[in-house]
Design an enzyme around this catalytic site. Structure first.
Site, PDB file in Angstrom:
ATOM      1  N   ASP A  52     -58.314  14.183  20.801  1.00  0.00           N
ATOM      2  CA  ASP A  52     -58.541  12.501  22.000  1.00  0.00           C
ATOM      3  C   ASP A  52     -56.910  12.214  21.908  1.00  0.00           C
ATOM      4  O   ASP A  52     -57.433  10.854  21.297  1.00  0.00           O
ATOM      5  CB  ASP A  52     -59.252  11.892  21.515  1.00  0.00           C
ATOM      6  N   HIS A  57     -27.227  21.782  21.233  1.00  0.00           N
ATOM      7  CA  HIS A  57     -28.535  20.646  20.710  1.00  0.00           C
ATOM      8  C   HIS A  57     -27.706  19.528  19.521  1.00  0.00           C
ATOM      9  O   HIS A  57     -28.196  18.711  20.564  1.00  0.00           O
ATOM     10  CB  HIS A  57     -29.345  21.177  19.840  1.00  0.00           C
ATOM     11  N   SER A  86     -32.565  14.198  21.049  1.00  0.00           N
ATOM     12  CA  SER A  86     -33.683  14.923  20.751  1.00  0.00           C
ATOM     13  C   SER A  86     -35.253  14.274  20.909  1.00  0.00           C
ATOM     14  O   SER A  86     -35.468  13.663  22.117  1.00  0.00           O
ATOM     15  CB  SER A  86     -33.848  15.619  19.520  1.00  0.00           C
TER      16      SER A  86
END
Length: 468
Positions: free
Chosen positions: A390, A443, A167
């Site tokens: 940023d 998953h 994951s």
């Protein structure tokens, strides 16, 4: 610019305080040894001027192999903000890995025993901005820096190692392939191929994510149609309460929209449907006295909170959208995308109109920092990070196109957490990657499948699985 440590200077700078090794311990059929490393908080400032944090890793081998010469495998945990597994026996993928590897289980910075960022420890910061400035160092770029710091100190002759990323750990593995491929012998990814576009890819992730979540809801209610009315009744009850919800044991509030986040765990992992269904069996307290008002059970409210893990792992919520950011802000992406399709996820509207109430998936919303008690202290820092532009790069597309490291990836066709289409788009830009596309697992396939998933991926790179 992403800064990665220089292997030679790191190895040359060894000291007794940088790396402390513990004694061997035992669990059934495994031997374990702890390692603690003192690493820079900010690698761009260099090893001497940066503040230091501690990173913990656990070495795992099969019994009797403590002194054998074995290749190393670093496991990168899912998250963000979750500690590595604690082995209690030789089973599952760990058992398979220990057949041929010396496994390193690293608690990613901020988790487990690696300078854990808990609700209480983060309260030491005097302002939200001060905490935000600290947290900006807790993403995949510095997790890779930590891994490299460890590798050159733990692997004989600072040789390369194999990595296994589950994951979010797979996201970290792709960062590793981007900026430090010289440290890698091979890479395995399980449900963990990230979007790698410039800017913030969160909008792409959540647009695709909401589509898959709707499908998962449809499958859930097809399996448990009796839960449609049960969920509607609960949502209506919550909406009718003073304040729009009921108090949770921790001090938070359970609202209709808060109730929907059960889908985060329930809709996407192995046995999640079953666990959620059994939870709904115990929504209401029994009526012991005639005429007593209807109440949601303490069992349900307590179980709801335990499902979410925000009290023990708040970093997951605080840092979640930042994992998709490179030089751009997320601006609460999941909430913005939800607003575009809000009618579909309006729980109160659906319940009152007799429609199935849809649960949400792996999404963090700003109002969660008002309603979930453990997250309330971090509302301001979450807002600061959501507006931060940023963020340094996490991936180098050209380096991935020039990749020489053997890579094998398990890609789950119906993955609710890491979208199949976005995964294949990224895979097309990683030279030499081999993909195993399957709907046999969800998953959590690495955990659910015993050793099967890792065995399949190993076979793809060692010649046991044909190329065509």
């Amino acid at each position: 610019m992403t800064t990665l440590i220089n292997n030679k200077s790191a190895a040359a700078g060894d000291s007794s305080t940088e790396h402390v090794t513990g004694e061997w311990l035992s669990v059934p059929e495994l031997r374990l040894r702890d390692h603690r490393f003192t690493v820079p908080l900010d690698y761009s400032r260099g090893p001497h001027s940066s503040p230091k944090i501690s990173v913990f890793a656990r070495e795992v081998v099969a019994v009797g192999k403590e002194e054998q010469t074995l290749p190393y495998l670093l496991y990168l945990q899912g998250g963000p903000g979750f500690e590595c597994m604690r082995p209690t026996e030789s089973s599952g993928w760990i058992q398979k890995a220990c057949e041929e590897f010396r496994v390193i289980l690293m608690d990613q910075r901020g988790t487990g025993l690696s300078t854990p960022l808990s609700v209480s420890s983060m309260s030491q910061f005097k302002s939200a901005q001060e905490l935000a400035d600290f947290l900006k160092h807790f993403r995949a770029d510095n997790i890779v820096n930590d891994a490299e710091f460890i590798r050159v100190r733990i692997v004989p002759n600072a040789g390369p190692w194999t990595i296994l990323g589950q994951s979010y750990g797979g996201f970290c593995a792709v960062t590793y392939l981007s900026f430090a491929p010289q440290g890698l012998k091979q890479a395995f990814l399980t449900g963990g191929i990230p979007p790698i576009g410039d800017g913030c890819t969160a909008d792409l992730v959540y647009r695709a994510g909401f589509e898959q979540v709707i499908k998962q809801n449809e499958k859930y209610y097809k399996r448990y149609p009796q839960d449609i009315k049960e969920v509607q009744e609960l949502v209506n009850y919550l909406a009718e309460q003073e304040g729009g919800g009921v108090a949770l044991p921790s001090g938070g509030i359970l609202t209709p929209r808060g109730f929907q986040i059960l889908g985060l765990s329930g809709l996407g992992s192995g046995a999640g449907f079953e666990r959620m269904h059994y939870l709904f069996e115990r929504v209401w307290e029994p009526t012991l006295v005639p005429g007593a008002p209807k109440r949601i059970s303490y069992y349900f409210l307590s179980s709801f909170e335990k499902w979410l893990d925000f009290d023990t792992n708040p970093l997951y919520a605080i840092m979640h959208e930042s994992i998709y950011c490179q030089g751009s802000a997320s601006r609460w992406s999941a909430q913005r995308i939800r607003n575009e399709i809000n009618d579909k996820f309006d729980a109160v509207k659906a319940a009152r109109e007799g429609l199935p109430v849809l649960f949400t998936g792996e999404m963090i919303f700003p109002w969660m920092f008002d309603e979930i008690h453990a997250l309330k202290p971090f509302k301001d820092v979450a807002d600061i990070l959501a507006e931060k532009k940023d963020w340094p790069p996490l991936y180098n597309v050209q380096a991935l196109k020039d990749n020489k490291v053997p890579v094998a990836a398990a890609v789950y066709y119906e993955d609710m957490y890491v979208n199949f289409k976005l995964s294949t788009e990224t895979a097309s830009q990683i030279a030499g990657i081999r993909m195993w596309i399957t709907n046999e697992f969800m998953h959590s396939g690495l955990r659910d499948g015993g050793g099967k998933v890792l065995d399949h991926l190993l076979g793809m790179l060692n010649g046991k699985k044909p190329l065509f």
